[in-house]
Design a protein around this motif. Structure first.
Motif, PDB file in Angstrom:
ATOM      1  N   THR A  30       0.810  -1.207   0.000  1.00  0.00           N
ATOM      2  CA  THR A  30       0.000   0.000   0.000  1.00  0.00           C
ATOM      3  C   THR A  30       0.846   1.260   0.000  1.00  0.00           C
ATOM      4  O   THR A  30       1.952   1.294   0.542  1.00  0.00           O
ATOM      5  CB  THR A  30      -0.925   0.034   1.227  1.00  0.00           C
ATOM      6  OG1 THR A  30      -0.132  -0.002   2.414  1.00  0.00           O
ATOM      7  CG2 THR A  30      -1.894  -1.120   1.234  1.00  0.00           C
ATOM      8  N   GLU A  32       0.156   4.964   1.290  1.00  0.00           N
ATOM      9  CA  GLU A  32      -0.759   5.809   2.043  1.00  0.00           C
ATOM     10  C   GLU A  32      -0.909   7.188   1.405  1.00  0.00           C
ATOM     11  O   GLU A  32      -1.973   7.787   1.484  1.00  0.00           O
ATOM     12  CB  GLU A  32      -0.304   5.938   3.497  1.00  0.00           C
ATOM     13  CG  GLU A  32      -0.437   4.650   4.292  1.00  0.00           C
ATOM     14  CD  GLU A  32      -1.877   4.177   4.439  1.00  0.00           C
ATOM     15  OE1 GLU A  32      -2.793   5.022   4.529  1.00  0.00           O
ATOM     16  OE2 GLU A  32      -2.085   2.961   4.455  1.00  0.00           O
ATOM     17  N   ARG A  35      -3.111   6.512  -1.537  1.00  0.00           N
ATOM     18  CA  ARG A  35      -4.242   5.656  -1.163  1.00  0.00           C
ATOM     19  C   ARG A  35      -4.461   4.560  -2.200  1.00  0.00           C
ATOM     20  O   ARG A  35      -5.579   4.283  -2.618  1.00  0.00           O
ATOM     21  CB  ARG A  35      -5.517   6.467  -0.944  1.00  0.00           C
ATOM     22  CG  ARG A  35      -5.424   7.595   0.042  1.00  0.00           C
ATOM     23  CD  ARG A  35      -5.303   7.179   1.468  1.00  0.00           C
ATOM     24  NE  ARG A  35      -6.472   6.394   1.872  1.00  0.00           N
ATOM     25  CZ  ARG A  35      -6.455   5.537   2.877  1.00  0.00           C
ATOM     26  NH1 ARG A  35      -5.359   5.358   3.562  1.00  0.00           N
ATOM     27  NH2 ARG A  35      -7.516   4.855   3.198  1.00  0.00           N
TER      28      ARG A  35
END
Length: 57
Positions: A30, A32, A35
């Motif tokens: 992922t 952040e 997103r």
């Protein structure tokens, strides 16, 4: 087996170039900042923007 820690240290988001992290389920990586969630297939991270999915809020 999962993505090796040495590889995680050098991986960056292909969109924003920020650091990425291994998801808790160890099935994706992922970013952040963007997103985005990038899949891991056969222990290989697929770091293509077209393959990424949006993280749920």
């Amino acid at each position: 087996m999962s993505v090796r820690p040495e590889l995680m240290e050098i991986l960056a988001c292909p969109k924003c170039k920020q650091k990425v992290e291994l998801a808790q389920d160890s099935q994706s990586i992922t970013c952040e900042a963007c997103r985005l969630r990038f899949p891991i297939r056969d222990d290989i991270p697929v770091m293509l923007i077209d393959e990424a999915a949006a993280l749920e809020p």
